[in-house]
Design a protein around this motif. Sequence first.
Motif, PDB file in Angstrom:
ATOM      1  N   LEU A   1       0.839  -1.199   0.000  1.00 42.04           N
ATOM      2  CA  LEU A   1       0.000   0.000   0.000  1.00 42.04           C
ATOM      3  C   LEU A   1       0.878   1.254   0.000  1.00 42.04           C
ATOM      4  O   LEU A   1       0.550   2.249  -0.649  1.00 42.04           O
ATOM      5  CB  LEU A   1      -0.944  -0.014   1.200  1.00 42.04           C
ATOM      6  N   GLU A   2       2.013   1.175   0.693  1.00 41.04           N
ATOM      7  CA  GLU A   2       2.977   2.284   0.668  1.00 41.04           C
ATOM      8  C   GLU A   2       3.560   2.446  -0.736  1.00 41.04           C
ATOM      9  O   GLU A   2       3.733   3.560  -1.215  1.00 41.04           O
ATOM     10  CB  GLU A   2       4.088   2.046   1.693  1.00 41.04           C
ATOM     11  N   VAL A   3       3.836   1.332  -1.401  1.00 40.04           N
ATOM     12  CA  VAL A   3       4.317   1.395  -2.787  1.00 40.04           C
ATOM     13  C   VAL A   3       3.268   2.091  -3.659  1.00 40.04           C
ATOM     14  O   VAL A   3       3.606   2.927  -4.503  1.00 40.04           O
ATOM     15  CB  VAL A   3       4.653  -0.009  -3.327  1.00 40.04           C
ATOM     16  N   GLY A   4       2.008   1.796  -3.435  1.00 38.51           N
ATOM     17  CA  GLY A   4       0.938   2.449  -4.190  1.00 38.51           C
ATOM     18  C   GLY A   4       0.902   3.950  -3.959  1.00 38.51           C
ATOM     19  O   GLY A   4       0.748   4.733  -4.906  1.00 38.51           O
ATOM     20  N   ARG A   5       1.077   4.362  -2.709  1.00 40.64           N
ATOM     21  CA  ARG A   5       1.101   5.805  -2.413  1.00 40.64           C
ATOM     22  C   ARG A   5       2.299   6.477  -3.084  1.00 40.64           C
ATOM     23  O   ARG A   5       2.174   7.573  -3.636  1.00 40.64           O
ATOM     24  CB  ARG A   5       1.109   6.026  -0.900  1.00 40.64           C
ATOM     25  N   LEU A   6       3.432   5.808  -3.063  1.00 40.95           N
ATOM     26  CA  LEU A   6       4.612   6.351  -3.747  1.00 40.95           C
ATOM     27  C   LEU A   6       4.391   6.413  -5.256  1.00 40.95           C
ATOM     28  O   LEU A   6       4.820   7.364  -5.912  1.00 40.95           O
ATOM     29  CB  LEU A   6       5.843   5.502  -3.426  1.00 40.95           C
ATOM     30  N   ALA A   7       3.718   5.412  -5.802  1.00 43.72           N
ATOM     31  CA  ALA A   7       3.449   5.387  -7.245  1.00 43.72           C
ATOM     32  C   ALA A   7       2.542   6.538  -7.660  1.00 43.72           C
ATOM     33  O   ALA A   7       2.719   7.104  -8.747  1.00 43.72           O
ATOM     34  CB  ALA A   7       2.835   4.054  -7.643  1.00 43.72           C
ATOM     35  N   LEU A   8       1.571   6.887  -6.825  1.00 42.68           N
ATOM     36  CA  LEU A   8       0.702   8.021  -7.147  1.00 42.68           C
ATOM     37  C   LEU A   8       1.527   9.291  -7.350  1.00 42.68           C
ATOM     38  O   LEU A   8       1.211  10.117  -8.206  1.00 42.68           O
ATOM     39  CB  LEU A   8      -0.327   8.238  -6.037  1.00 42.68           C
ATOM     40  N   GLU A   9       2.581   9.417  -6.581  1.00 40.17           N
ATOM     41  CA  GLU A   9       3.453  10.593  -6.651  1.00 40.17           C
ATOM     42  C   GLU A   9       4.489  10.480  -7.771  1.00 40.17           C
ATOM     43  O   GLU A   9       4.709  11.427  -8.516  1.00 40.17           O
ATOM     44  CB  GLU A   9       4.159  10.739  -5.302  1.00 40.17           C
ATOM     45  N   LYS A  10       5.126   9.313  -7.898  1.00 39.72           N
ATOM     46  CA  LYS A  10       6.283   9.182  -8.786  1.00 39.72           C
ATOM     47  C   LYS A  10       5.970   8.576 -10.151  1.00 39.72           C
ATOM     48  O   LYS A  10       6.785   8.671 -11.065  1.00 39.72           O
ATOM     49  CB  LYS A  10       7.362   8.338  -8.090  1.00 39.72           C
ATOM     50  N   LEU A  11       4.820   7.954 -10.282  1.00 36.37           N
ATOM     51  CA  LEU A  11       4.414   7.349 -11.562  1.00 36.37           C
ATOM     52  C   LEU A  11       2.976   7.777 -11.893  1.00 36.37           C
ATOM     53  O   LEU A  11       2.063   6.959 -11.946  1.00 36.37           O
ATOM     54  CB  LEU A  11       4.502   5.814 -11.484  1.00 36.37           C
ATOM     55  N   PRO A  12       2.768   9.072 -12.099  1.00 35.51           N
ATOM     56  CA  PRO A  12       1.395   9.569 -12.284  1.00 35.51           C
ATOM     57  C   PRO A  12       0.684   9.012 -13.517  1.00 35.51           C
ATOM     58  O   PRO A  12      -0.548   9.038 -13.583  1.00 35.51           O
ATOM     59  CB  PRO A  12       1.580  11.088 -12.376  1.00 35.51           C
ATOM     60  N   GLN A  13       1.427   8.478 -14.480  1.00 41.92           N
ATOM     61  CA  GLN A  13       0.796   7.923 -15.675  1.00 41.92           C
ATOM     62  C   GLN A  13       0.302   6.492 -15.448  1.00 41.92           C
ATOM     63  O   GLN A  13      -0.321   5.905 -16.321  1.00 41.92           O
ATOM     64  CB  GLN A  13       1.756   7.999 -16.879  1.00 41.92           C
ATOM     65  N   TRP A  14       0.591   5.921 -14.281  1.00 39.13           N
ATOM     66  CA  TRP A  14       0.112   4.590 -13.913  1.00 39.13           C
ATOM     67  C   TRP A  14      -1.157   4.743 -13.083  1.00 39.13           C
ATOM     68  O   TRP A  14      -1.257   5.622 -12.231  1.00 39.13           O
ATOM     69  CB  TRP A  14       1.146   3.847 -13.078  1.00 39.13           C
TER      70      TRP A  14
ATOM     71  N   ALA B   1      10.663  -2.174   6.160  1.00 36.98           N
ATOM     72  CA  ALA B   1       9.576  -2.210   5.169  1.00 36.98           C
ATOM     73  C   ALA B   1       9.515  -0.895   4.395  1.00 36.98           C
ATOM     74  O   ALA B   1       9.277  -0.890   3.187  1.00 36.98           O
ATOM     75  CB  ALA B   1       8.244  -2.515   5.844  1.00 36.98           C
ATOM     76  N   LYS B   2       9.734   0.223   5.071  1.00 37.84           N
ATOM     77  CA  LYS B   2       9.762   1.519   4.371  1.00 37.84           C
ATOM     78  C   LYS B   2      10.894   1.541   3.347  1.00 37.84           C
ATOM     79  O   LYS B   2      10.703   2.010   2.218  1.00 37.84           O
ATOM     80  CB  LYS B   2       9.931   2.662   5.370  1.00 37.84           C
ATOM     81  N   ASN B   3      12.057   1.027   3.741  1.00 37.12           N
ATOM     82  CA  ASN B   3      13.185   0.950   2.811  1.00 37.12           C
ATOM     83  C   ASN B   3      12.843   0.046   1.623  1.00 37.12           C
ATOM     84  O   ASN B   3      13.174   0.368   0.476  1.00 37.12           O
ATOM     85  CB  ASN B   3      14.439   0.440   3.514  1.00 37.12           C
ATOM     86  N   SER B   4      12.188  -1.061   1.907  1.00 32.38           N
ATOM     87  CA  SER B   4      11.797  -1.998   0.843  1.00 32.38           C
ATOM     88  C   SER B   4      10.791  -1.366  -0.109  1.00 32.38           C
ATOM     89  O   SER B   4      10.838  -1.608  -1.314  1.00 32.38           O
ATOM     90  CB  SER B   4      11.216  -3.278   1.448  1.00 32.38           C
ATOM     91  N   ALA B   5       9.877  -0.568   0.431  1.00 32.55           N
ATOM     92  CA  ALA B   5       8.908   0.125  -0.426  1.00 32.55           C
ATOM     93  C   ALA B   5       9.628   1.067  -1.379  1.00 32.55           C
ATOM     94  O   ALA B   5       9.276   1.156  -2.566  1.00 32.55           O
ATOM     95  CB  ALA B   5       7.893   0.893   0.423  1.00 32.55           C
ATOM     96  N   ASN B   6      10.658   1.754  -0.891  1.00 43.95           N
ATOM     97  CA  ASN B   6      11.433   2.654  -1.756  1.00 43.95           C
ATOM     98  C   ASN B   6      12.201   1.880  -2.819  1.00 43.95           C
ATOM     99  O   ASN B   6      12.305   2.328  -3.966  1.00 43.95           O
ATOM    100  CB  ASN B   6      12.359   3.524  -0.919  1.00 43.95           C
ATOM    101  N   LEU B   7      12.730   0.712  -2.467  1.00 45.61           N
ATOM    102  CA  LEU B   7      13.403  -0.133  -3.460  1.00 45.61           C
ATOM    103  C   LEU B   7      12.406  -0.628  -4.504  1.00 45.61           C
ATOM    104  O   LEU B   7      12.706  -0.669  -5.698  1.00 45.61           O
ATOM    105  CB  LEU B   7      14.084  -1.315  -2.783  1.00 45.61           C
ATOM    106  N   ALA B   8      11.219  -0.999  -4.055  1.00 47.53           N
ATOM    107  CA  ALA B   8      10.193  -1.504  -4.973  1.00 47.53           C
ATOM    108  C   ALA B   8       9.738  -0.418  -5.946  1.00 47.53           C
ATOM    109  O   ALA B   8       9.557  -0.691  -7.138  1.00 47.53           O
ATOM    110  CB  ALA B   8       9.006  -2.058  -4.191  1.00 47.53           C
ATOM    111  N   ILE B   9       9.559   0.811  -5.456  1.00 47.76           N
ATOM    112  CA  ILE B   9       9.122   1.869  -6.370  1.00 47.76           C
ATOM    113  C   ILE B   9      10.221   2.151  -7.388  1.00 47.76           C
ATOM    114  O   ILE B   9       9.927   2.442  -8.555  1.00 47.76           O
ATOM    115  CB  ILE B   9       8.668   3.146  -5.613  1.00 47.76           C
ATOM    116  N   GLN B  10      11.473   2.011  -7.000  1.00 49.56           N
ATOM    117  CA  GLN B  10      12.559   2.198  -7.964  1.00 49.56           C
ATOM    118  C   GLN B  10      12.505   1.114  -9.042  1.00 49.56           C
ATOM    119  O   GLN B  10      12.736   1.399 -10.217  1.00 49.56           O
ATOM    120  CB  GLN B  10      13.920   2.213  -7.268  1.00 49.56           C
ATOM    121  N   LYS B  11      12.180  -0.117  -8.651  1.00 55.90           N
ATOM    122  CA  LYS B  11      12.027  -1.195  -9.641  1.00 55.90           C
ATOM    123  C   LYS B  11      10.890  -0.872 -10.607  1.00 55.90           C
ATOM    124  O   LYS B  11      10.989  -1.122 -11.802  1.00 55.90           O
ATOM    125  CB  LYS B  11      11.781  -2.534  -8.952  1.00 55.90           C
ATOM    126  N   LEU B  12       9.813  -0.294 -10.081  1.00 56.32           N
ATOM    127  CA  LEU B  12       8.693   0.084 -10.950  1.00 56.32           C
ATOM    128  C   LEU B  12       9.073   1.239 -11.873  1.00 56.32           C
ATOM    129  O   LEU B  12       8.663   1.263 -13.039  1.00 56.32           O
ATOM    130  CB  LEU B  12       7.467   0.434 -10.111  1.00 56.32           C
TER     131      LEU B  12
END
Length: 149
Positions: free
Chosen positions: A20-33, A128-139
């Motif tokens: 869910l944190e990855v999703g919140r980060l994606a809203l900010e960093k991947l607005p076209q998704w 987990a916060k660190n992992s969410a940041n790694l995951a958003i970078q993968k996305l």
Amino acid sequence: MKKAILCIGNALRGDDGVALEVGRLALEKLPQWRVFFGEDVPENEFGEIREFSPDVLVVVDAMSGFKEGVSEFLDLSDDREYIYSTHNIPTPILLSYLRSICKSTIFLGISVLLENVLDFKEGLSQNAKNSANLAIQKLINLDQSLKER
């Protein structure tokens, strides 16, 4: 190209909410998704996903069983015996259905410690916060490679 993310997890179960944190980060960093928050009942989003009809769907969920702090794209297409999540539908079954309605469905597993998802507690551990940041970078990297095609 239409791209979407389905985030699975329960924010009241500690690190289970990492996707869910990855999703919140994606809203900010991947607005076209387009981001779908399936929470702990991801099948509730299937109708909206089917209607949106993405070319690429990334399903993100916490999982245990490999080193903490690792985020990996995994192929679960042939693995129907192992239950990867604590949600209502085992992840391989969920992915099998989503593959029938989406052109390309990818699973992104985020490793968390099992003991950090067993009890009811709000908030993510620092790992987990660190992992969410790694995951958003993968996305973000995936997004770049899709643009290059």
